[in-house]
Scaffold this active site. Structure first.
Site, PDB file in Angstrom:
ATOM      1  N   PHE A   1       0.854  -1.185   0.000  1.00 29.62           N
ATOM      2  CA  PHE A   1       0.000   0.000   0.000  1.00 29.62           C
ATOM      3  C   PHE A   1       0.889   1.234   0.000  1.00 29.62           C
ATOM      4  CE2 PHE A   1      -2.411   3.506   1.767  1.00 29.62           C
ATOM      5  CZ  PHE A   1      -3.561   3.436   1.007  1.00 29.62           C
TER       6      PHE A   1
ATOM      7  N   ASP B   1       9.244   2.555   1.872  1.00 32.66           N
ATOM      8  CA  ASP B   1       8.063   3.293   2.320  1.00 32.66           C
ATOM      9  C   ASP B   1       7.913   3.030   3.816  1.00 32.66           C
ATOM     10  OD1 ASP B   1       5.567   4.187   3.031  1.00 32.66           O
ATOM     11  OD2 ASP B   1       4.549   3.450   1.237  1.00 32.66           O
TER      12      ASP B   1
ATOM     13  N   LYS C   1       2.642   9.640   8.332  1.00 36.48           N
ATOM     14  CA  LYS C   1       1.820   9.297   9.507  1.00 36.48           C
ATOM     15  C   LYS C   1       2.310   9.852  10.864  1.00 36.48           C
ATOM     16  CE  LYS C   1      -1.057   5.642   7.780  1.00 36.48           C
ATOM     17  NZ  LYS C   1      -0.674   5.084   6.492  1.00 36.48           N
TER      18      LYS C   1
END
Ligand SMILES: *Cc1c(COP(=O)(O)O)cnc(C)c1O
Length: 401
Positions: free
Chosen positions: A127, A214, A243
């Site tokens: 993702f 990532d 995040k």
């Protein structure tokens, strides 16, 4: 009717106030937050020191644009470079934007080498976000369906399979990079073998590819080190963050090392908001709190404690496939689709998440206490066992293409 577009299956609760790992809803009911805004609020809700830093900066200066120097952006880039070993930082506002920057950087790198159609190796179940390029890089048909045509230039291989990457190296000329989450988050807290990252580094070095990590979900102390790659001796060429970086104030970053760090020139890339004084003050305060309050060590210890707790309490149940994770990035894979557990946990005053239908995902704040760990296990383990006792046929997870 709500005027907000219907893009989320929201739970029937709204929160008004938070403190540490606790949230209070509009009825005054208290919940234990084992999700932290999806790995965002690492230092917890309303941390007094972060609140003070935000108040201070809001009263001083919020935004000026990247047409001018931004001292706090310089300071944040210095801090991030110091803790990561990376050399250059581009600031943006989210994870998908950080990955867009990484993808642009990798393509730019390819073009400098005379590769006209550069390709990036990406993983099944990955993702990377929901912009057109990052959903194309994402390995989930659910995320992509209805938004075709996808962006070209991605070659997909199974996660944690070095031979598959080697085959790509033998058969594809235009590859410039490998992009991977060391622990797949949305994909189900999928973990790779200890030698996987080493192997990827070797393949990248042998072929002049960039290794792009990532760390949007796994970074910022969540796995017990600043970044998940720091459990190894391998360094990436590019790393993306978002995040947990600003504890909820939107900020993302694309970091690079070596040749990739100096590729972008004025005009290559940009962002109106990226790295503004307010967001950078939030990130600087978040970094200081994580470091000075020993939250990485706490994440490692509480993560071990939680996994051991669930392993003990769920042992011997055929419906529990695996309890796995690193630090406070934890997955409990069940043999059945268990999305209903989210509401059942909510009813019990606990916030959790279920991803890929069968994996209970826990991402509590990094300052989660031992007592809160015990409450989490004591509340969730019985819910899982009760849920499993009501299931019949095992669930066969739909394969994502
Ligand atoms: C959440 C996430 C993203 C996307 O971040 P946004 O801020 O929602 O754009 C990208 N990569 C990973 C690994 C993520 O967990």
């Amino acid at each position: 009717m709500s005027h907000v577009m219907n893009t989320y299956a929201r739970l029937p609760v709204a929160f008004e106030r938070g403190e540490g790992a606790w949230l209070w809803d509009t009825q005054g009911r208290r919940y234990l937050d084992a999700l932290a805004g999806i790995a965002v609020c690492g230092v917890g809700h309303s941390h007094p020191r972060l609140t003070a830093a935000l108040r201070e900066q809001a009263g001083r200066l919020v935004h000026t644009s990247n047409l001018y120097g931004i001292t706090l952006q310089e300071q944040l880039a210095d801090r991030l470079a110091a803790i990561s070993g990376m050399e250059g930082v581009f600031f943006c506002n989210s994870g998908c934007e950080a990955n867009e920057a990484a993808i642009k950087l990798a393509r730019y790198y390819g073009h400098q080498k005379g590769i006209e159609a550069p390709a990036i190796v990406v993983m099944e179940k990955a993702f990377h976000g929901r912009t057109i390029a990052t959903l194309s890089a994402t390995g989930s048909r659910k995320v992509q369906a209805g938004f075709e045509p996808l962006v070209a230039g991605f070659v997909r291989v199974p996660f944690d399979d070095l031979d598959a990457v080697k085959r790509v190296a033998e058969n594809n000329r235009g590859v410039v990079a490998v992009m991977v989450e060391l622990i797949q988050g949305e994909g189900g807290i999928n973990i790779c073998h200890a030698d996987y990252l080493n192997g990827l580094r070797e393949i990248c070095d042998a072929h002049g590819w960039l290794l792009v990590l990532d760390e949007v979900q796994s970074g910022m102390g969540r796995t017990g080190t600043w970044f998940a790659f720091q459990h190894s001796r391998v360094n990436p060429d590019i790393m993306t963050l978002a995040k947990g970086l600003g504890n909820g104030v939107p900020i993302g970053a694309c970091l690079a090392r070596g040749p990739a760090a100096k590729l972008f020139k004025p005009g290559s890339h940009g962002s109106t908001f990226g790295g503004n004084p307010f967001a950078c003050a939030a990130a600087l305060a978040t970094l200081a709190i994580i470091e000075e309050e020993g939250l990485m060590k706490n994440a490692a210890e509480m993560g071990d404690f939680l996994r051991a707790g669930f392993q003990t309490r769920l042992a011997g149940n055929a419906g529990v496939k695996e309890v796995r994770g690193q630090g406070l990035m934890i997955g409990i894979e069940l043999a059945h689709a268990c999305n209903d557990l989210v509401q059942q946990a909510l009813d019990a005053g606990l916030l959790i998440n279920v991803t890929v239908d069968t994996v209970v995902r826990l991402l509590p704040p990094l300052n989660f206490t031992r007592e809160q760990c015990e409450m989490l296990v004591d509340t969730l383990a019985p819910l899982i066992l009760d849920f499993l006792s009501r299931q019949t046929a095992p669930h066969f997870a739909a394969q994502s293409a």
